[in-house]
Design a protein around this motif. Structure first.
Motif, PDB file in Angstrom:
ATOM      1  N   GLY A   1       0.780  -1.240   0.000  1.00 16.57           N
ATOM      2  CA  GLY A   1       0.000   0.000   0.000  1.00 16.57           C
ATOM      3  C   GLY A   1       0.800   1.271   0.000  1.00 16.57           C
ATOM      4  N   SER A   2       2.148   1.197  -0.205  1.00 18.75           N
ATOM      5  CA  SER A   2       2.936   2.425  -0.158  1.00 18.75           C
ATOM      6  C   SER A   2       2.698   3.305  -1.383  1.00 18.75           C
ATOM      7  CB  SER A   2       4.431   2.098  -0.056  1.00 18.75           C
ATOM      8  OG  SER A   2       4.856   1.344  -1.162  1.00 18.75           O
ATOM      9  N   TRP A   3       2.335   2.679  -2.513  1.00 17.86           N
ATOM     10  CA  TRP A   3       2.053   3.456  -3.719  1.00 17.86           C
ATOM     11  C   TRP A   3       0.556   3.519  -3.972  1.00 17.86           C
ATOM     12  CZ3 TRP A   3       2.584   1.806  -9.443  1.00 17.86           C
ATOM     13  CH2 TRP A   3       2.517   2.943 -10.250  1.00 17.86           C
ATOM     14  N   THR A   4      -0.116   2.385  -3.858  1.00 18.50           N
ATOM     15  CA  THR A   4      -1.563   2.332  -4.037  1.00 18.50           C
ATOM     16  C   THR A   4      -2.170   1.537  -2.902  1.00 18.50           C
ATOM     17  OG1 THR A   4      -1.236   2.351  -6.442  1.00 18.50           O
ATOM     18  CG2 THR A   4      -3.406   1.716  -5.627  1.00 18.50           C
ATOM     19  N   VAL A   5      -3.119   2.138  -2.209  1.00 16.75           N
ATOM     20  CA  VAL A   5      -3.740   1.503  -1.047  1.00 16.75           C
ATOM     21  C   VAL A   5      -4.425   0.199  -1.457  1.00 16.75           C
ATOM     22  CG1 VAL A   5      -5.499   1.775   0.744  1.00 16.75           C
ATOM     23  CG2 VAL A   5      -4.059   3.715   0.113  1.00 16.75           C
ATOM     24  N   GLY A   6      -4.192  -0.846  -0.664  1.00 14.79           N
ATOM     25  CA  GLY A   6      -4.842  -2.125  -0.910  1.00 14.79           C
ATOM     26  C   GLY A   6      -4.119  -3.022  -1.893  1.00 14.79           C
ATOM     27  N   ILE A   7      -2.913  -2.613  -2.320  1.00 21.72           N
ATOM     28  CA  ILE A   7      -2.158  -3.383  -3.302  1.00 21.72           C
ATOM     29  C   ILE A   7      -0.830  -3.828  -2.698  1.00 21.72           C
ATOM     30  CG2 ILE A   7      -1.064  -3.372  -5.571  1.00 21.72           C
ATOM     31  CD1 ILE A   7      -4.106  -3.173  -5.648  1.00 21.72           C
ATOM     32  N   CYS A   8      -0.538  -5.111  -2.799  1.00 20.53           N
ATOM     33  CA  CYS A   8       0.776  -5.652  -2.455  1.00 20.53           C
ATOM     34  C   CYS A   8       1.632  -5.671  -3.716  1.00 20.53           C
ATOM     35  CB  CYS A   8       0.663  -7.083  -1.927  1.00 20.53           C
ATOM     36  SG  CYS A   8      -0.037  -7.215  -0.284  1.00 20.53           S
ATOM     37  N   SER A   9       2.881  -5.298  -3.574  1.00 21.00           N
ATOM     38  CA  SER A   9       3.792  -5.322  -4.708  1.00 21.00           C
ATOM     39  C   SER A   9       5.124  -5.922  -4.278  1.00 21.00           C
ATOM     40  CB  SER A   9       4.021  -3.903  -5.242  1.00 21.00           C
ATOM     41  OG  SER A   9       4.916  -3.920  -6.340  1.00 21.00           O
ATOM     42  N   TYR A  10       5.635  -6.808  -5.120  1.00 15.44           N
ATOM     43  CA  TYR A  10       6.929  -7.444  -4.881  1.00 15.44           C
ATOM     44  C   TYR A  10       7.826  -7.093  -6.072  1.00 15.44           C
ATOM     45  CZ  TYR A  10       4.132 -10.382  -1.746  1.00 15.44           C
ATOM     46  OH  TYR A  10       3.280 -10.840  -0.776  1.00 15.44           O
ATOM     47  N   GLY A  11       9.079  -6.746  -5.789  1.00 21.86           N
ATOM     48  CA  GLY A  11       9.992  -6.409  -6.869  1.00 21.86           C
ATOM     49  C   GLY A  11      11.344  -7.056  -6.679  1.00 21.86           C
ATOM     50  N   ALA A  12      11.915  -7.551  -7.763  1.00 22.67           N
ATOM     51  CA  ALA A  12      13.250  -8.144  -7.737  1.00 22.67           C
ATOM     52  C   ALA A  12      14.000  -7.725  -8.996  1.00 22.67           C
ATOM     53  CB  ALA A  12      13.177  -9.670  -7.646  1.00 22.67           C
ATOM     54  N   PRO A  13      15.317  -7.533  -8.884  1.00 19.82           N
ATOM     55  CA  PRO A  13      16.088  -7.072 -10.039  1.00 19.82           C
ATOM     56  C   PRO A  13      16.465  -8.204 -10.982  1.00 19.82           C
ATOM     57  CG  PRO A  13      17.535  -7.313  -8.154  1.00 19.82           C
ATOM     58  CD  PRO A  13      16.150  -7.644  -7.666  1.00 19.82           C
ATOM     59  N   ILE A  14      16.616  -7.839 -12.241  1.00 23.63           N
ATOM     60  CA  ILE A  14      17.228  -8.711 -13.235  1.00 23.63           C
ATOM     61  C   ILE A  14      18.638  -8.179 -13.415  1.00 23.63           C
ATOM     62  CG2 ILE A  14      17.173  -9.491 -15.632  1.00 23.63           C
ATOM     63  CD1 ILE A  14      14.134  -8.906 -15.570  1.00 23.63           C
ATOM     64  N   MET A  15      19.600  -8.888 -12.876  1.00 24.74           N
ATOM     65  CA  MET A  15      20.960  -8.363 -12.820  1.00 24.74           C
ATOM     66  C   MET A  15      21.684  -8.479 -14.157  1.00 24.74           C
ATOM     67  SD  MET A  15      21.030  -7.135  -9.870  1.00 24.74           S
ATOM     68  CE  MET A  15      22.746  -6.606  -9.936  1.00 24.74           C
ATOM     69  N   GLY A  16      22.420  -7.412 -14.489  1.00 25.85           N
ATOM     70  CA  GLY A  16      23.238  -7.413 -15.689  1.00 25.85           C
ATOM     71  C   GLY A  16      24.674  -7.790 -15.370  1.00 25.85           C
ATOM     72  N   ARG A  17      25.471  -7.903 -16.391  1.00 26.37           N
ATOM     73  CA  ARG A  17      26.866  -8.309 -16.206  1.00 26.37           C
ATOM     74  C   ARG A  17      27.685  -7.276 -15.453  1.00 26.37           C
ATOM     75  NH1 ARG A  17      28.464 -10.651 -22.218  1.00 26.37           N
ATOM     76  NH2 ARG A  17      27.266 -12.598 -22.108  1.00 26.37           N
ATOM     77  N   ASP A  18      27.264  -6.005 -15.481  1.00 26.51           N
ATOM     78  CA  ASP A  18      28.027  -4.937 -14.848  1.00 26.51           C
ATOM     79  C   ASP A  18      27.719  -4.761 -13.373  1.00 26.51           C
ATOM     80  OD1 ASP A  18      25.469  -3.969 -15.055  1.00 26.51           O
ATOM     81  OD2 ASP A  18      25.985  -2.143 -16.151  1.00 26.51           O
ATOM     82  N   GLY A  19      26.902  -5.643 -12.795  1.00 27.15           N
ATOM     83  CA  GLY A  19      26.566  -5.540 -11.378  1.00 27.15           C
ATOM     84  C   GLY A  19      25.418  -4.607 -11.083  1.00 27.15           C
ATOM     85  N   ARG A  20      24.848  -3.998 -12.123  1.00 23.98           N
ATOM     86  CA  ARG A  20      23.672  -3.151 -11.951  1.00 23.98           C
ATOM     87  C   ARG A  20      22.458  -3.913 -12.469  1.00 23.98           C
ATOM     88  NH1 ARG A  20      25.195   2.403 -14.797  1.00 23.98           N
ATOM     89  NH2 ARG A  20      23.235   3.081 -13.849  1.00 23.98           N
ATOM     90  N   ALA A  21      21.279  -3.427 -12.111  1.00 27.00           N
ATOM     91  CA  ALA A  21      20.047  -4.089 -12.552  1.00 27.00           C
ATOM     92  C   ALA A  21      19.723  -3.669 -13.978  1.00 27.00           C
ATOM     93  CB  ALA A  21      18.895  -3.734 -11.622  1.00 27.00           C
TER      94      ALA A  21
END
Length: 246
Positions: free
Chosen positions: A187-207
């Protein structure tokens, strides 16, 4: 002084964001340009096929040419090409809405989406943007940015929606990503919504990108929470392997 190209792009951007037809006078007022200059710009954009004018109302709107160009660009984006089949599998496992996003400055840009069978009341669309510090996938990518703290401070200082956020809490969320591989928001962005986030890592160590799973809070019990996290981490790891091969 702004060049003609910059003014033309500003006109196009205004028309795109208006999501409808707009009067010449409104364009001139919004961009603080003389009507005569705006009229010439619109005439050129019509000749190039980017803008059309309604014969009855005289209002202006964009054509599908920008969409056509955008589709050609996004089709070749490495993250989108790599993620497509894995997003389908993640959607099958979770039965929830799946998003693919990239980081652009202090914002996230939605590249792709698969909607749940019972979609959310509020849903972004590909091409939408949101502040990175206010989304789980945004934080998942910021966690691997070398200047993450500066990006956070800039957002809080310049973005009305971010004012009042605690930078220490955001940095703690980024540390959670680095430790656990993902972060979640309720609910931090939209009330009543759960959100999960994970990065897709690149070769340079950044997402290179991020995947998010969003669902109404009433559909997420502890068992579903664990299922989403496991499937999300597995999916992002598999996509990262493919991105590295492109």
């Amino acid at each position: 002084m702004e060049s003609t190209i910059v003014k033309g792009v500003n006109v196009l951007e205004l028309l795109v964001r208006s999501r409808g037809s707009v009067r010449l006078s409104v364009i001139a007022e919004e961009l603080k340009l003389p009507k005569s200059g705006v009229h010439r710009l619109l005439g050129t954009l019509i000749e190039l096929g980017f803008v059309q004018q309604d014969a009855d109302s005289g209002r202006y709107s964009t054509t599908l040419k920008l969409w056509e160009w955008g589709q050609n660009i996004i089709a070749d984006h490495p993250a989108k090409r790599a993620a497509a089949p894995y997003m389908q599998e993640l959607h099958r496992l979770t039965q929830e809405t799946i998003n693919l996003l990239v980081l652009d400055g202090d914002e996230v840009l939605f590249l792709d989406k698969i909607l749940a069978a019972r979609p959310l009341r509020f849903s972004t669309q590909p091409g939408s943007r949101a502040l990175a510090v206010m989304t789980a996938p945004g934080k998942a990518m910021l966690a691997h940015e070398p200047d993450a703290e500066q990006i956070i401070q800039h957002s809080i200082a310049t973005r009305p929606r971010a004012q009042g956020l605690d930078p220490r809490q955001i940095m703690a969320d980024l540390e959670e990503v680095r430790t656990k591989g993902y972060t979640s928001a309720n609910g931090s962005w939209t009330v009543g919504i759960c959100s999960y986030g994970a990065p897709i890592m690149g070769r340079d160590g950044r997402a290179a990108a991020a995947i998010s799973v969003t669902a109404p809070t009433e559909r997420v019990d502890p068992a579903k929470d664990a299922q989403i996290v496991e499937a999300l981490l597995y999916t992002c790891a598999r996509i990262a392997e493919t991105v590295g091969e492109l």
